[in-house]
Design a protein around this motif. Structure first.
Motif, PDB file in Angstrom:
ATOM      1  N   LEU A  56       0.821  -1.201   0.000  1.00  0.00           N
ATOM      2  CA  LEU A  56       0.000   0.000   0.000  1.00  0.00           C
ATOM      3  C   LEU A  56       0.858   1.255   0.000  1.00  0.00           C
ATOM      4  O   LEU A  56       0.420   2.316  -0.457  1.00  0.00           O
ATOM      5  CB  LEU A  56      -0.939   0.014   1.207  1.00  0.00           C
ATOM      6  N   VAL A  57       2.077   1.150   0.548  1.00  0.00           N
ATOM      7  CA  VAL A  57       3.023   2.263   0.557  1.00  0.00           C
ATOM      8  C   VAL A  57       4.384   1.748   0.118  1.00  0.00           C
ATOM      9  O   VAL A  57       4.665   0.546   0.182  1.00  0.00           O
ATOM     10  CB  VAL A  57       3.135   2.911   1.965  1.00  0.00           C
ATOM     11  N   VAL A  58       5.217   2.673  -0.321  1.00  0.00           N
ATOM     12  CA  VAL A  58       6.581   2.322  -0.715  1.00  0.00           C
ATOM     13  C   VAL A  58       7.521   3.383  -0.182  1.00  0.00           C
ATOM     14  O   VAL A  58       7.195   4.575  -0.153  1.00  0.00           O
ATOM     15  CB  VAL A  58       6.695   2.198  -2.257  1.00  0.00           C
ATOM     16  N   ASN A  59       8.688   2.934   0.264  1.00  0.00           N
ATOM     17  CA  ASN A  59       9.693   3.840   0.810  1.00  0.00           C
ATOM     18  C   ASN A  59      10.776   4.077  -0.228  1.00  0.00           C
ATOM     19  O   ASN A  59      11.457   3.142  -0.654  1.00  0.00           O
ATOM     20  CB  ASN A  59      10.297   3.231   2.080  1.00  0.00           C
ATOM     21  N   THR A  60      10.915   5.326  -0.663  1.00  0.00           N
ATOM     22  CA  THR A  60      11.930   5.647  -1.670  1.00  0.00           C
ATOM     23  C   THR A  60      13.142   6.346  -1.068  1.00  0.00           C
ATOM     24  O   THR A  60      14.028   6.787  -1.789  1.00  0.00           O
ATOM     25  CB  THR A  60      11.334   6.562  -2.762  1.00  0.00           C
ATOM     26  N   GLY A  61      13.168   6.436   0.273  1.00  0.00           N
ATOM     27  CA  GLY A  61      14.304   7.066   0.945  1.00  0.00           C
ATOM     28  C   GLY A  61      15.382   6.063   1.298  1.00  0.00           C
ATOM     29  O   GLY A  61      15.227   4.848   1.119  1.00  0.00           O
ATOM     30  N   GLU A  62      16.481   6.553   1.835  1.00  0.00           N
ATOM     31  CA  GLU A  62      17.595   5.691   2.203  1.00  0.00           C
ATOM     32  C   GLU A  62      17.314   4.889   3.463  1.00  0.00           C
ATOM     33  O   GLU A  62      17.828   3.796   3.643  1.00  0.00           O
ATOM     34  CB  GLU A  62      18.863   6.538   2.405  1.00  0.00           C
ATOM     35  N   GLY A  63      16.491   5.440   4.358  1.00  0.00           N
ATOM     36  CA  GLY A  63      16.182   4.722   5.597  1.00  0.00           C
ATOM     37  C   GLY A  63      17.239   4.928   6.658  1.00  0.00           C
ATOM     38  O   GLY A  63      18.366   5.369   6.395  1.00  0.00           O
ATOM     39  N   GLN A  64      16.854   4.598   7.870  1.00  0.00           N
ATOM     40  CA  GLN A  64      17.737   4.827   9.004  1.00  0.00           C
ATOM     41  C   GLN A  64      18.998   3.990   8.948  1.00  0.00           C
ATOM     42  O   GLN A  64      20.059   4.387   9.437  1.00  0.00           O
ATOM     43  CB  GLN A  64      16.976   4.529  10.312  1.00  0.00           C
ATOM     44  N   THR A  65      18.939   2.792   8.354  1.00  0.00           N
ATOM     45  CA  THR A  65      20.120   1.933   8.308  1.00  0.00           C
ATOM     46  C   THR A  65      21.231   2.541   7.470  1.00  0.00           C
ATOM     47  O   THR A  65      22.398   2.204   7.646  1.00  0.00           O
ATOM     48  CB  THR A  65      19.758   0.555   7.734  1.00  0.00           C
ATOM     49  N   GLN A  66      20.879   3.460   6.576  1.00  0.00           N
ATOM     50  CA  GLN A  66      21.894   4.106   5.748  1.00  0.00           C
ATOM     51  C   GLN A  66      22.078   5.571   6.130  1.00  0.00           C
ATOM     52  O   GLN A  66      22.682   6.344   5.394  1.00  0.00           O
ATOM     53  CB  GLN A  66      21.493   4.006   4.272  1.00  0.00           C
ATOM     54  N   GLY A  67      21.539   5.922   7.277  1.00  0.00           N
ATOM     55  CA  GLY A  67      21.768   7.274   7.774  1.00  0.00           C
ATOM     56  C   GLY A  67      20.881   8.328   7.162  1.00  0.00           C
ATOM     57  O   GLY A  67      21.118   9.523   7.355  1.00  0.00           O
ATOM     58  N   GLY A  68      19.853   7.928   6.431  1.00  0.00           N
ATOM     59  CA  GLY A  68      18.955   8.893   5.809  1.00  0.00           C
ATOM     60  C   GLY A  68      17.531   8.737   6.302  1.00  0.00           C
ATOM     61  O   GLY A  68      17.217   7.842   7.086  1.00  0.00           O
ATOM     62  N   SER A  69      16.659   9.600   5.836  1.00  0.00           N
ATOM     63  CA  SER A  69      15.257   9.542   6.244  1.00  0.00           C
ATOM     64  C   SER A  69      14.464   8.659   5.291  1.00  0.00           C
ATOM     65  O   SER A  69      14.815   8.502   4.115  1.00  0.00           O
ATOM     66  CB  SER A  69      14.649  10.950   6.243  1.00  0.00           C
ATOM     67  N   ASN A  70      13.414   8.078   5.825  1.00  0.00           N
ATOM     68  CA  ASN A  70      12.481   7.366   4.968  1.00  0.00           C
ATOM     69  C   ASN A  70      11.653   8.377   4.174  1.00  0.00           C
ATOM     70  O   ASN A  70      11.469   9.520   4.603  1.00  0.00           O
ATOM     71  CB  ASN A  70      11.545   6.486   5.805  1.00  0.00           C
ATOM     72  N   SER A  71      11.177   7.963   3.026  1.00  0.00           N
ATOM     73  CA  SER A  71      10.357   8.832   2.178  1.00  0.00           C
ATOM     74  C   SER A  71       9.186   8.003   1.666  1.00  0.00           C
ATOM     75  O   SER A  71       9.338   7.215   0.740  1.00  0.00           O
ATOM     76  CB  SER A  71      11.196   9.366   1.014  1.00  0.00           C
ATOM     77  N   TRP A  72       8.026   8.186   2.279  1.00  0.00           N
ATOM     78  CA  TRP A  72       6.886   7.311   2.014  1.00  0.00           C
ATOM     79  C   TRP A  72       5.962   7.873   0.939  1.00  0.00           C
ATOM     80  O   TRP A  72       5.667   9.063   0.911  1.00  0.00           O
ATOM     81  CB  TRP A  72       6.100   7.084   3.309  1.00  0.00           C
ATOM     82  N   HIS A  73       5.520   6.964   0.066  1.00  0.00           N
ATOM     83  CA  HIS A  73       4.572   7.301  -0.995  1.00  0.00           C
ATOM     84  C   HIS A  73       3.530   6.200  -1.065  1.00  0.00           C
ATOM     85  O   HIS A  73       3.802   5.040  -0.748  1.00  0.00           O
ATOM     86  CB  HIS A  73       5.271   7.404  -2.354  1.00  0.00           C
ATOM     87  N   LEU A  74       2.329   6.553  -1.517  1.00  0.00           N
ATOM     88  CA  LEU A  74       1.293   5.550  -1.749  1.00  0.00           C
ATOM     89  C   LEU A  74       1.580   4.817  -3.060  1.00  0.00           C
ATOM     90  O   LEU A  74       1.999   5.423  -4.036  1.00  0.00           O
ATOM     91  CB  LEU A  74      -0.092   6.191  -1.832  1.00  0.00           C
ATOM     92  N   THR A  75       1.348   3.523  -3.064  1.00  0.00           N
ATOM     93  CA  THR A  75       1.386   2.773  -4.311  1.00  0.00           C
ATOM     94  C   THR A  75       0.069   2.985  -5.040  1.00  0.00           C
ATOM     95  O   THR A  75      -0.846   3.639  -4.532  1.00  0.00           O
ATOM     96  CB  THR A  75       1.575   1.275  -4.034  1.00  0.00           C
ATOM     97  N   GLU A  76      -0.057   2.397  -6.223  1.00  0.00           N
ATOM     98  CA  GLU A  76      -1.321   2.526  -6.969  1.00  0.00           C
ATOM     99  C   GLU A  76      -2.472   1.948  -6.158  1.00  0.00           C
ATOM    100  O   GLU A  76      -3.541   2.561  -6.042  1.00  0.00           O
ATOM    101  CB  GLU A  76      -1.214   1.810  -8.309  1.00  0.00           C
ATOM    102  N   ARG A  77      -2.250   0.764  -5.559  1.00  0.00           N
ATOM    103  CA  ARG A  77      -3.310   0.171  -4.754  1.00  0.00           C
ATOM    104  C   ARG A  77      -3.542   0.988  -3.489  1.00  0.00           C
ATOM    105  O   ARG A  77      -4.674   1.158  -3.049  1.00  0.00           O
ATOM    106  CB  ARG A  77      -2.977  -1.268  -4.374  1.00  0.00           C
ATOM    107  N   GLY A  78      -2.459   1.498  -2.915  1.00  0.00           N
ATOM    108  CA  GLY A  78      -2.612   2.338  -1.738  1.00  0.00           C
ATOM    109  C   GLY A  78      -3.463   3.557  -2.015  1.00  0.00           C
ATOM    110  O   GLY A  78      -4.279   3.971  -1.180  1.00  0.00           O
TER     111      GLY A  78
END
Length: 299
Positions: free
Chosen positions: A267-289
């Motif tokens: 339903l969502v997808v994260n296009t950010g680097e995430g905490q494991t890589q020292g960056g912020s998550n960046s959340w977007h809705l998928t088509e179904r989301g």
């Protein structure tokens, strides 16, 4: 719940529709219903909007494939009539029951009618077949009258019993549309013109635009979950903390678990680097989301 609403309305009509009928068919609790919708009108409006979006896509595609206004209107009208024949329950919901479904539904219906009137109104600038290049001198209200007449006819056919396929009305309805803009000769031609085959609105076309985006969703949509989806839809690229603040969730652990689950359900997808890589998550809705968010959207 949207599918359950369509079934209930087909059986008893909007005037006798109750929340109990919807939740019994959808097999959900009353609390779940009110987590998503304000009342029965809000639920009906969601079903109405979902149907309008589906048929609107089909009509727009048919219209845009043609090279001119006349052919486009005919193709769009044929797509509409074909859909209404293939989906009688949705046809009755949108054309018949929506007229008595309350002010919020009437407002959305008026917006749909206005969009159709804008397309028909383009006929004022179309040249007559005799080669005249000047726009036809007609008031804008002409389109309102034409669209109103079309839907009055459809309404009468849908409440009648043993009706013939609506696609058989293509020629007469096109004649009504064309007459004020292109004159009687063009209008008469529409009565005898054979229609191009419409895109199939059977199972394949309907399945490409699911009736109920919540069908098969392995998750109970709580009010909190809906708020998360809504916030991401309105603020694409939001981080975990931004989503939590926007959805009113103070526990960062809870928001992380919820987002992970929504991601697993696609339903969502994260296009950010995430905490494991020292960056912020960046959340977007998928088509179904996006479909789920629209189906659960509150006013």
């Amino acid at each position: 719940m949207l599918s359950a609403t369509v079934e209930a309305v087909q059986e008893v009509g909007y005037s006798r529709l109750t929340v109990a009928q919807v939740i019994a068919r959808a097999k959900v609790s009353r609390k779940t219903f009110y987590d998503v919708f304000l009342d029965r009108e809000d639920c009906f409006r969601a079903a109405f909007d979902d149907t309008v979006e589906r048929v609107g896509t089909l009509v727009a595609r048919a219209y845009e494939r043609e090279s001119n206004w006349l052919e486009g209107v005919r193709a769009g009208l044929l797509a509409l009539l074909t859909f209404l024949d293939a989906e009688p329950a949705l046809a009755r919901l949108c054309v018949v029951e929506a007229m008595g479904a309350g002010p919020r539904v009437l407002k959305n219906r008026a917006e749909v009618m206005s969009r159709l009137e804008q397309i028909v109104d383009l006929g004022r600038t179309v040249s007559r077949e005799d080669g005249a290049k000047e726009a036809v001198e007609l008031p804008e209200i002409t389109a309102e009258g034409v669209v109103g007449a079309i839907f009055t006819i459809l309404h009468a056919r849908l409440i009648g019993r043993g009706r013939a396929p609506l696609t058989e009305l293509l020629g007469p309805l096109m004649s009504i549309i064309v007459l004020p803009y292109l004159g009687p000769e063009a209008a008469n031609a529409e009565l005898t013109k054979s229609a191009k085959p419409a895109p199939k609105i059977g199972r394949a076309a309907v399945e490409r635009a699911p009736k109920d985006p919540l069908n098969g969703l392995e998750m109970r949509l709580t009010y909190r979950t809906v708020r998360v989806l809504t916030f991401i839809g309105e603020h694409p690229g939001a981080s975990n903390r931004e989503v939590a603040d926007g959805a009113g969730i103070s526990d960062q652990g809870q928001i992380s678990k919820l987002l992970t689950r929504l991601e697993r359900l696609e339903l969502v997808v994260n296009t950010g680097e995430g905490q494991t890589q020292g960056g912020s998550n960046s959340w977007h809705l998928t088509e179904r989301g996006s479909l789920v968010e629209r189906a659960t959207r509150a006013p």
